[in-house]
Design a protein around this motif. Structure first.
Motif, PDB file in Angstrom:
ATOM      1  N   PRO A 108      -8.835  -0.509 -45.181  1.00 19.86           N
ATOM      2  CA  PRO A 108      -7.421  -0.919 -45.125  1.00 19.86           C
ATOM      3  C   PRO A 108      -6.475   0.214 -45.503  1.00 19.86           C
ATOM      4  N   PRO A 172       0.656   4.424 -42.981  1.00 18.66           N
ATOM      5  CA  PRO A 172      -0.758   4.638 -43.290  1.00 18.66           C
ATOM      6  C   PRO A 172      -1.007   6.072 -43.764  1.00 18.66           C
ATOM      7  N   GLU A 279      -4.011  -4.555 -45.711  1.00 17.22           N
ATOM      8  CA  GLU A 279      -3.561  -3.165 -45.522  1.00 17.22           C
ATOM      9  C   GLU A 279      -2.617  -2.776 -46.663  1.00 17.22           C
TER      10      GLU A 279
END
Length: 405
Positions: A108, A172, A279
């Motif tokens: 994640p 991310p 996530e």
């Protein structure tokens, strides 16, 4: 066979017609005491022989593009044609397609993948216009963001990233790309030299690490490749008519929320929307990277600014001041003041000489033209009566005494 037919009473002409041979050939083998012996022809040397080992090695690395290999062996001295190379590659290419691969699953918040897809829209005159679909997919949850744009330029790519980060609520650690020129400047370089300078500055601005997938290995970013296919098969057939790029983006956003991100994913066997809750994305930098690329315009007296021969309203208090216009290339415009604050946004107009007004931009605006007096007109001042002063009686007595003396 010839002798067998001859023994049955057929003549040379009949045998030749039956076997589709020349009469001379039939006569020759009837008279011969030996059966024909076929010898395998010796293989002639090919111009490609000196390069087959190199070609096989490159194909094993994943390069199955004949044009690329043709250019490479031509630089090494190959003087043959493309057809010889294609014939050699054909069986090897079929073997490459059947190679097995191991699926790589990311933890994640670790990685996202980005790619472009091209789509065509039919116009009323029978011609087509091309639109580009930016797709970002989270590697762990498979949650997607999609936005249709006018082009794939670097400014458009960066803007799509910023809106994707807003959609996902964070950034991310890494993002995987293919060798698109707006991201990778030199595919043969290493380190920071291989990246597009402007895009690398953007990556540092948002604090994520760009990664380049291995050349000629599309499976490296298979998640987003499948995302493009899913968009083409599941979303695009639903669109029968579209009025603008903004309308198309509204439709795809609805599709993301009601279909794509809430379906049961066939690979993960999870719903992307639910899996996305795991996530753990980093917070994004709220400052837009592209604010310094705004196009400056002066606000006219009618509270509008001009962009690409169309006119868009802004709040009336900005009349006479300069504002910055940012074209998102997704069917919308944003307008900023001198401090970098977005003061309004508009749907981008098509064509020329059209105007788009927001009624709220004119609320509180007052006009004085009907009550004002022309600056050149004289001012009327009414005639004033003479002012009478009142004095004490002692003043008059002193005056009389002075006169009599």
């Amino acid at each position: 066979m010839i002798r067998d037919l001859k023994s049955k009473g057929m003549n040379v002409t009949q045998i030749a017609r039956e076997l589709d041979l020349d009469r001379k050939t039939v006569s020759k083998w009837i008279k011969s005491n030996e059966l024909p012996a076929y010898r395998k022809r010796a293989r002639s040397k090919s111009k490609l022989d000196n390069y087959t080992t190199y070609i096989a090695q490159r194909m094993n690395e994943g390069c199955v593009n004949a044009m690329i290999l043709f250019d490479e062996i031509k630089a090494m001295g190959y003087q043959g044609r493309m057809t010889i190379l294609r014939d050699f590659m054909k069986p090897h290419r079929e073997q490459m397609r059947g190679k097995a691969s191991i699926r790589f699953e990311t933890p994640p918040g670790k990685q996202a993948q980005v790619d472009w897809g091209e789509f065509k829209i039919l116009k009323e005159d029978g011609t087509f216009i091309k639109v580009h679909a930016f797709i970002m997919i989270m590697g762990h949850s498979r949650k997607q963001f999609v936005e249709f744009t006018e082009n794939e330029r670097i400014e458009t790519l960066i803007g799509c990233h910023e809106r994707a980060f807003t959609f996902f609520g964070g950034v991310p650690e890494t993002i995987l790309y293919d060798n698109m020129k707006t991201v990778v400047k030199h595919s043969h370089q290493t380190g920071t030299n291989k990246w597009n300078d402007k895009f690398l500055r953007f990556a540092k601005h948002q604090e994520f690490n760009p990664l380049r997938c291995r050349p000629y290995h599309p499976r490296t970013k298979g998640k987003v490749e499948n995302g493009v296919k899913y968009l083409r098969k599941n979303f695009w057939p639903r669109i029968r008519t579209v009025s603008s790029l903004a309308d198309l983006n509204g439709a795809v956003r609805l599709w993301l929320d009601t279909v794509c991100n809430v379906r049961l994913h066939q690979t993960t066997r999870e719903i992307p929307f639910e899996a996305f809750k795991r996530e753990n994305l980093k917070p994004m930098n709220p400052e837009s990277f592209l604010l310094h690329d705004l196009q400056s315009r002066k606000v006219m007296n009618d509270c509008t600014v001009s962009y690409e021969a169309n006119f868009y309203s802004v709040p009336y208090r900005f009349v006479g001041r300069r504002v910055g216009i940012r074209d998102l290339n997704n069917g919308h415009l944003e307008i900023y003041d001198e401090t970098g604050i977005c003061i309004t946004s508009h749907v981008k107009l098509s064509g020329k000489y059209h105007a788009l007004h927001n009624k709220k931009h004119f609320e509180g605006l007052q006009t004085w033209s009907q009550n004002k007096v022309a600056a050149t007109a004289p001012i009327l001042i009414p005639e004033q009566p003479p002012k009478v002063y009142q004095r004490p009686l002692q003043v008059y007595d002193s005056l009389i005494s002075e006169v009599t003396q």
